[in-house]
Scaffold this active site. Structure first.
Site, PDB file in Angstrom:
ATOM      1  CB  SER A 137      25.316 -22.894  -0.655  1.00 44.49           C
ATOM      2  OG  SER A 137      24.793 -21.692  -0.149  1.00 44.49           O
ATOM      3  CE  LYS A 163      27.522 -19.777  -0.381  1.00 44.02           C
ATOM      4  NZ  LYS A 163      27.862 -19.248  -1.716  1.00 44.02           N
ATOM      5  CE  LYS A 165      23.818 -18.409   0.576  1.00 47.58           C
ATOM      6  NZ  LYS A 165      24.365 -17.383  -0.332  1.00 47.58           N
ATOM      7  CG  ASP A 190      27.344 -15.986   0.729  1.00 44.35           C
ATOM      8  OD1 ASP A 190      27.486 -14.750   0.820  1.00 44.35           O
ATOM      9  OD2 ASP A 190      26.929 -16.547  -0.311  1.00 44.35           O
ATOM     10  CD  GLU A 215      30.005 -16.431  -1.491  1.00 51.17           C
ATOM     11  OE1 GLU A 215      30.272 -17.539  -0.993  1.00 51.17           O
ATOM     12  OE2 GLU A 215      29.212 -16.299  -2.436  1.00 51.17           O
ATOM     13  CG  ASP A 240      28.412 -14.074  -5.033  1.00 56.15           C
ATOM     14  OD1 ASP A 240      28.216 -13.734  -6.209  1.00 56.15           O
ATOM     15  OD2 ASP A 240      27.656 -14.875  -4.452  1.00 56.15           O
ATOM     16  CE  LYS A 264      26.960 -17.131  -6.972  1.00 50.64           C
ATOM     17  NZ  LYS A 264      25.956 -16.419  -6.146  1.00 50.64           N
ATOM     18  N   GLY A 292      27.152 -20.881  -7.360  1.00 47.96           N
ATOM     19  CA  GLY A 292      25.918 -21.422  -7.930  1.00 47.96           C
ATOM     20  C   GLY A 292      24.753 -20.502  -7.669  1.00 47.96           C
TER      21      GLY A 292
HETATM   22  O1  OSB Z   1      25.206 -15.944  -2.687  1.00 52.39           O
HETATM   23  O2  OSB Z   1      26.043 -17.675  -3.539  1.00 52.39           O
HETATM   24  C1  OSB Z   1      25.055 -17.012  -3.264  1.00 52.39           C
HETATM   25  C2  OSB Z   1      21.889 -18.946  -4.221  1.00 52.39           C
HETATM   26  C3  OSB Z   1      21.104 -17.932  -4.682  1.00 52.39           C
HETATM   27  C4  OSB Z   1      21.579 -16.636  -4.645  1.00 52.39           C
HETATM   28  C5  OSB Z   1      22.858 -16.380  -4.149  1.00 52.39           C
HETATM   29  C6  OSB Z   1      23.666 -17.397  -3.689  1.00 52.39           C
HETATM   30  C7  OSB Z   1      23.151 -18.707  -3.700  1.00 52.39           C
HETATM   31  C8  OSB Z   1      23.867 -19.860  -3.177  1.00 52.39           C
HETATM   32  C9  OSB Z   1      23.436 -21.212  -3.706  1.00 52.39           C
HETATM   33  O3  OSB Z   1      24.711 -19.793  -2.306  1.00 52.39           O
HETATM   34  C10 OSB Z   1      24.541 -22.060  -4.184  1.00 52.39           C
HETATM   35  C11 OSB Z   1      24.018 -23.239  -4.979  1.00 52.39           C
HETATM   36  O4  OSB Z   1      23.559 -23.054  -6.122  1.00 52.39           O
HETATM   37  O5  OSB Z   1      24.056 -24.345  -4.456  1.00 52.39           O
HETATM   38 MG    MG Z   2      27.262 -15.618  -2.409  1.00 48.99          MG
END
Ligand code: OSB
Ligand code: MG
Length: 371
Positions: A137, A163, A165, A190, A215, A240, A264, A292
């Site tokens: 991510s 992924k 953001k 995401d 996402e 999510d 999660k 995660g």
């Molecule tokens: O939206 O998936 C998410 C991390 C913190 C809060 C929200 C998200 C995330 C990540 C990190 O995308 C994924 C990882 O732990 O590598």
């Molecule tokens: Mg997410």
């Protein structure tokens, strides 16, 4: 049988190697709540609460979770014999929300049970895979070039899913640039709730990049507007934040609010709830993957075990320790092969890694023993 004698709470601080930015916030050092739960028979287990420092992902934070565990959750469980599989429903009886706090305790009890049976967490859950696919991510960057650089590096390291953001102003052009650099990579985006239904035409412009999924584009509690949005996108929506329970997953499927779920276990209240979501999505033909929350090696152990279940058919956000930390709090650290998989430690009883207690002692800034 679980009969908790005590739970030791600790807060540790662990600096990320690289700050992580999502549409709603920014983190450069994780404040992590670790639990060490001890059963009446002397069996112990470490677990992790995934709540962040600030309530920008969900309403929970490390401080609300600490309070919830200390005042409401631990008192329901300590000194009371119960099957680990019944803990989630017991807590749901009269404690609303606080899913991450509940999950940290409940999942620790699953690990105690696995230790008692001398089986791995994966086996306790009904996992079937010896290795699971890994995605990365990538946080929001200041320029498309910076994002491309990171995406290309991730692709070269073997990650099976990348992924990106996104947020308004850093979306179409950023994704376009990554797609141009990596024509064949498995990419997804995401948004962490950064858009509204009125942005549907704008989001539909992402369809041209063949993303695996987008996402959680809309509100963190929503399943209704997402259903309307999904009708206007070719790209599958993955929820999510909105999926906090099996009931929400059922609503998503009934309404057509998305076609994929990121599970999660921390967000849904623990393993019992995660398994229910796994089973109902499997029956419905909806694939899932393990998300995660920038966990330490302790929380990662739980995610990897969960991701070994059969309906986790897509790579999870299960990056190796070195992606996040100079040094993790477990041995061995979590690693990823050049083909982008992490091994599931099904040959070790319990969570599958050793916790480095001396290091955790050094990192601890707050501690409480609940009896
Ligand atoms: O939206 O998936 C998410 C991390 C913190 C809060 C929200 C998200 C995330 C990540 C990190 O995308 C994924 C990882 O732990 O590598
Ligand atoms: Mg997410």
């Amino acid at each position: 049988m679980i009969d908790l004698r005590q739970i030791r709470l600790r807060e540790i601080r662990l600096p990320l190697r690289e700050p992580f930015r999502i549409s709603s916030g920014f983190v450069s050092e994780r404040r992590i709540l670790l639990l060490e739960s001890e059963n009446g028979d002397g069996v112990t287990a470490w677990s992790e609460c995934v709540a962040g420092e600030f309530p920008n992902y969900s309403a929970e934070t490390i401080d609300t979770a600490w309070h919830a565990i200390e005042h409401w959750i631990a008192p329901r469980l300590i000194g009371r014999a119960i099957e680990y599989g019944a803990i989630y429903d017991l807590l749901e009886l009269d404690i609303r929300g606080h899913d991450m706090a509940k999950a940290a305790v409940e999942m620790g009890c699953w690990a105690i049970s696995a230790e008692q049976q001398q089986i791995s967490l994966s086996e306790a859950l009904g996992g079937t895979r010896d290795q699971v696919g890994v995605g990365i991510s990538l946080g929001i960057q200041n320029s498309a070039e910076a994002l491309v650089e990171r995406a290309v590096a991730a692709h070269e390291q073997g990650y099976q899913k990348i992924k990106l953001k996104i947020m308004p102003g850093r979306d179409i052009d950023f994704v376009r640039a990554v797609r141009a650099a990596l024509p064949d990579a498995h990419l997804m985006a995401d948004a962490n709730n950064a858009y509204q239904l009125g942005d549907a035409d704008h989001l539909a412009r992402l369809d041209q990049f063949d993303l695996m999924m987008i996402e959680q584009p809309l509100d963190h509690m929503d399943v209704v507007d997402h259903a309307a949005l999904q009708k206007r996108l070719r790209t599958p929506i993955c929820l999510d934040e909105s999926i906090t329970s099996a009931q929400r997953a059922r609503n998503m499927i009934e309404l057509g609010s998305g076609r994929i779920i990121n599970i999660k276990p921390g967000r849904v209240g623990g393993f019992t709830s995660a398994l229910r979501i796994h089973d109902l999505t499997r029956r419905a033909g909806v694939p899932v993957w393990c998300g995660g929350m920038l966990e330490s090696g302790v929380g990662r152990a739980y995610n990897v075990a969960l991701a070994s279940l059969p309906n986790f058919t897509l790579p999870g956000d299960l990056s190796p320790s070195a992606r996040y930390w100079d040094r993790d709090v477990v041995t061995p650290e979590w690693t990823m092969s050049a083909s982008g998989v992490v091994r599931v430690p099904r040959d070790v009883a319990g969570i599958g890694v050793r916790v480095d207690r001396d290091r955790i002692d050094d990192l601890t800034i707050r501690e409480a023993v609940l009896v």
